[in-house]
Design a protein around this motif. Structure first.
Motif, PDB file in Angstrom:
ATOM      1  N   LEU A   1       0.788  -1.296  -0.003  1.00  0.00           N
ATOM      2  CA  LEU A   1       0.099   0.086  -0.218  1.00  0.00           C
ATOM      3  C   LEU A   1       0.797   1.211   0.045  1.00  0.00           C
ATOM      4  CD1 LEU A   1      -3.095   0.501   1.953  1.00  0.00           C
ATOM      5  CD2 LEU A   1      -1.338   2.357   1.990  1.00  0.00           C
ATOM      6  N   LEU A   2       1.940   1.314   0.933  1.00  0.00           N
ATOM      7  CA  LEU A   2       2.821   2.345   0.941  1.00  0.00           C
ATOM      8  C   LEU A   2       3.611   2.595  -0.328  1.00  0.00           C
ATOM      9  CD1 LEU A   2       3.574   2.255   4.809  1.00  0.00           C
ATOM     10  CD2 LEU A   2       2.246   3.784   3.736  1.00  0.00           C
TER      11      LEU A   2
ATOM     12  N   ARG B   1      -6.909   7.715   4.854  1.00  0.00           N
ATOM     13  CA  ARG B   1      -8.035   7.172   4.546  1.00  0.00           C
ATOM     14  C   ARG B   1      -7.997   5.539   4.532  1.00  0.00           C
ATOM     15  NH1 ARG B   1     -11.195   4.742   1.402  1.00  0.00           N
ATOM     16  NH2 ARG B   1      -9.787   5.029  -0.450  1.00  0.00           N
ATOM     17  N   LEU B   2      -6.932   5.187   3.550  1.00  0.00           N
ATOM     18  CA  LEU B   2      -6.608   3.759   3.395  1.00  0.00           C
ATOM     19  C   LEU B   2      -5.960   3.125   4.543  1.00  0.00           C
ATOM     20  CD1 LEU B   2      -5.037   4.328  -0.231  1.00  0.00           C
ATOM     21  CD2 LEU B   2      -7.253   3.296   0.540  1.00  0.00           C
ATOM     22  N   LEU B   3      -5.095   3.771   5.472  1.00  0.00           N
ATOM     23  CA  LEU B   3      -4.434   3.279   6.343  1.00  0.00           C
ATOM     24  C   LEU B   3      -5.617   3.170   7.515  1.00  0.00           C
ATOM     25  CD1 LEU B   3      -1.132   5.262   6.499  1.00  0.00           C
ATOM     26  CD2 LEU B   3      -1.356   2.720   6.134  1.00  0.00           C
ATOM     27  N   ALA B   4      -6.446   4.050   7.756  1.00  0.00           N
ATOM     28  CA  ALA B   4      -7.211   4.001   8.750  1.00  0.00           C
ATOM     29  C   ALA B   4      -8.496   2.955   8.895  1.00  0.00           C
ATOM     30  CB  ALA B   4      -7.895   5.202   9.115  1.00  0.00           C
ATOM     31  N   THR B   5      -8.949   2.935   7.447  1.00  0.00           N
ATOM     32  CA  THR B   5     -10.208   2.103   7.233  1.00  0.00           C
ATOM     33  C   THR B   5      -9.811   0.729   6.582  1.00  0.00           C
ATOM     34  OG1 THR B   5     -10.313   3.080   4.733  1.00  0.00           O
ATOM     35  CG2 THR B   5     -11.434   4.098   6.641  1.00  0.00           C
TER      36      THR B   5
ATOM     37  N   GLU C   1     -11.438   4.821  14.321  1.00  0.00           N
ATOM     38  CA  GLU C   1     -11.791   4.704  12.972  1.00  0.00           C
ATOM     39  C   GLU C   1     -11.253   5.784  11.972  1.00  0.00           C
ATOM     40  OE1 GLU C   1     -16.238   5.119  13.264  1.00  0.00           O
ATOM     41  OE2 GLU C   1     -16.276   3.189  14.319  1.00  0.00           O
ATOM     42  N   GLY C   2     -10.671   6.526  12.479  1.00  0.00           N
ATOM     43  CA  GLY C   2      -9.750   7.693  11.513  1.00  0.00           C
ATOM     44  C   GLY C   2     -10.645   8.964  11.285  1.00  0.00           C
ATOM     45  N   GLU C   3     -11.755   9.023  11.757  1.00  0.00           N
ATOM     46  CA  GLU C   3     -12.772  10.195  11.414  1.00  0.00           C
ATOM     47  C   GLU C   3     -12.312  11.347  12.313  1.00  0.00           C
ATOM     48  OE1 GLU C   3     -16.776   8.503  12.515  1.00  0.00           O
ATOM     49  OE2 GLU C   3     -16.672   7.178  10.775  1.00  0.00           O
ATOM     50  N   LEU C   4     -11.696  11.084  13.536  1.00  0.00           N
ATOM     51  CA  LEU C   4     -11.320  12.078  14.542  1.00  0.00           C
ATOM     52  C   LEU C   4      -9.821  12.126  14.472  1.00  0.00           C
ATOM     53  CD1 LEU C   4     -12.626  14.515  16.251  1.00  0.00           C
ATOM     54  CD2 LEU C   4     -12.543  12.861  18.066  1.00  0.00           C
ATOM     55  N   LEU C   5      -9.271  13.125  14.228  1.00  0.00           N
ATOM     56  CA  LEU C   5      -7.763  13.265  14.052  1.00  0.00           C
ATOM     57  C   LEU C   5      -7.266  13.790  15.551  1.00  0.00           C
ATOM     58  CD1 LEU C   5      -6.151  14.775  10.856  1.00  0.00           C
ATOM     59  CD2 LEU C   5      -6.301  12.350  11.743  1.00  0.00           C
TER      60      LEU C   5
ATOM     61  N   VAL D   1      -5.045   1.053  11.178  1.00  0.00           N
ATOM     62  CA  VAL D   1      -3.706   1.079  12.009  1.00  0.00           C
ATOM     63  C   VAL D   1      -3.943   1.704  13.297  1.00  0.00           C
ATOM     64  CG1 VAL D   1      -2.320   1.375   9.824  1.00  0.00           C
ATOM     65  CG2 VAL D   1      -3.540   3.305  11.067  1.00  0.00           C
ATOM     66  N   ALA D   2      -5.130   2.321  13.316  1.00  0.00           N
ATOM     67  CA  ALA D   2      -5.430   2.763  14.862  1.00  0.00           C
ATOM     68  C   ALA D   2      -6.320   1.755  15.688  1.00  0.00           C
ATOM     69  CB  ALA D   2      -6.432   4.157  14.907  1.00  0.00           C
TER      70      ALA D   2
END
Length: 377
Positions: free
Chosen positions: A32-33, A58-62, A130-134, A66-67
């Motif tokens: 991916l990277l 977005r790709l990493l979080a969803t 979910e990567g929606e909130l930084l 990764v989180a």
């Protein structure tokens, strides 16, 4: 800081054993990277208004979650461990990923998980995972005189300025220490348009910093005055471990770039990699990589078993990996010859990351001082 009764290593931690799942994770991340995080895209993202690559994040979080990798299942995560998180950080460091993995996925999520009362973060933690909130965490240096908290009618209110916040220009949630009437607490505050943000000029533009000024910003207390010190200590360990893993990835990529260049570059009709002097210097780079990799992965494995017992292993990883990354970056620039000394070459972006990590998270000397304190020396 009390000295450890029995310093590590004691036994080989289970998470140190290689696993097929971890290798599959590494392969997927690298694919991916490689596709979405080449050096040109990294630099373009660093110069953008956001300061990071929204699509990559977005790709990493969803797709890669990764989180959520190292978060327990009962808290909404995938239930893996720190060894898997270390794999993510190595690969992100290797690619200089222009995404808030360190700030939000690791430190932000880690701080919310450490809250005294999980109910206080029930609406924040899922959004971060979910990567929606930084999220981002301020430098946890204990210097809270510039940020204070006062109780208000609907909760706590933060006022003052917190400086040198990683990813502060685009963060939506700040986790920071603040002085209260009854002591020092750790707070989480949503950052709205009323918060003044001043970008800093830093040596590593791929990881921007900003000063944030608040005046009555609503906040949630994550810790009590009695639990703050222990929570902050654990978050500092997590930050040191995360940067050690990232620095390992930086060294790995620098060695790869340098080997490729010295094999292609010819002098006197031969690749310069065939010269004995170059071979020795490449071997030294490999030694730096293996030292860093061993220290970082061991610390991650110990941390997975017992974060409280991992303090010494984490401090060792911080010292070894910080020093190795700076040395490897300087050596890579030199071995690339004239082209390596131009700022346009990729090696300089890695050099800047190594120096930026050292400045933001402690030098090898500072980590060695912590080792001495832990051992009671």
């Amino acid at each position: 800081m009390p000295a450890l009764d029995v310093p590590w290593p004691r036994t080989e931690p289970a998470a140190l054993t290689p696993s097929p799942e971890r290798q599959e994770l590494r392969d997927s991340l690298r694919t991916l990277l490689t596709r979405h995080s080449d050096i040109e895209r990294v630099r373009a993202a660093a110069e953008s208004e956001l300061g990071y690559d929204r699509e990559l994040w977005r790709l990493l979080a969803t797709e890669m979650s990764v989180a959520a990798i190292a978060v327990p299942e009962h808290r909404g995560g995938l239930g893996y461990g720190t060894a898997e998180l270390a794999t993510v950080l190595e690969e992100c460091g290797r690619a200089l990923a222009a995404a808030p993995v360190l700030t939000s996925a690791v430190l932000g999520a880690g701080a919310l998980l450490a809250a005294d009362d999980r109910d206080t973060v029930h609406d924040l933690l899922p959004a971060v995972l979910e990567g929606e909130l930084l999220a981002t965490v301020s430098p946890l240096t204990g210097e809270t005189d510039r940020l204070r908290a006062e109780p208000g009618p609907d909760g706590w209110m933060l006022s003052g300025t917190v400086t040198g916040v990683l990813g502060g220009a685009s963060a939506e949630l700040l986790i920071a220490l603040a002085a209260c009437p009854d002591g020092v607490r750790l707070f989480a505050a949503r950052l709205g348009p009323e918060v003044a943000r001043a970008r800093r000029t830093v040596i590593d533009p791929t990881r921007g910093q900003a000063d944030l000024t608040m005046d009555g910003t609503a906040a949630t207390a994550l810790t009590s005055p009695e639990t703050t010190a222990a929570t902050v200590e654990r978050l500092r360990d997590l930050a040191t471990l995360a940067v050690a893993c990232e620095n390992t990835g930086v060294i790995d990529r620098l060695l790869e770039l340098t080997v490729e260049y010295t094999r292609a570059r010819q002098q006197f009709g031969r690749p310069i990699a065939s010269f004995q002097a170059i071979k020795h210097r490449l071997a030294d780079l490999l030694v730096l990589l293996e030292r860093a990799r061993s220290a970082a992965r061991y610390a991650a494995a110990v941390y997975a078993d017992d974060p409280g017992a991992a303090r010494l292993a984490v401090a060792v990883a911080g010292a070894v990996c910080t020093e190795a990354a700076v040395q490897a970056a300087a050596e890579a620039v030199q071995l690339h010859g004239g082209v390596g000394f131009t700022w346009e070459h990729a090696a300089h972006s890695y050099y800047r990351r190594a120096l930026g990590n050292e400045a933001a998270h402690g030098s090898a000397t500072e980590h060695r001082a912590r080792i001495a304190a832990l051992l009671g020396l």
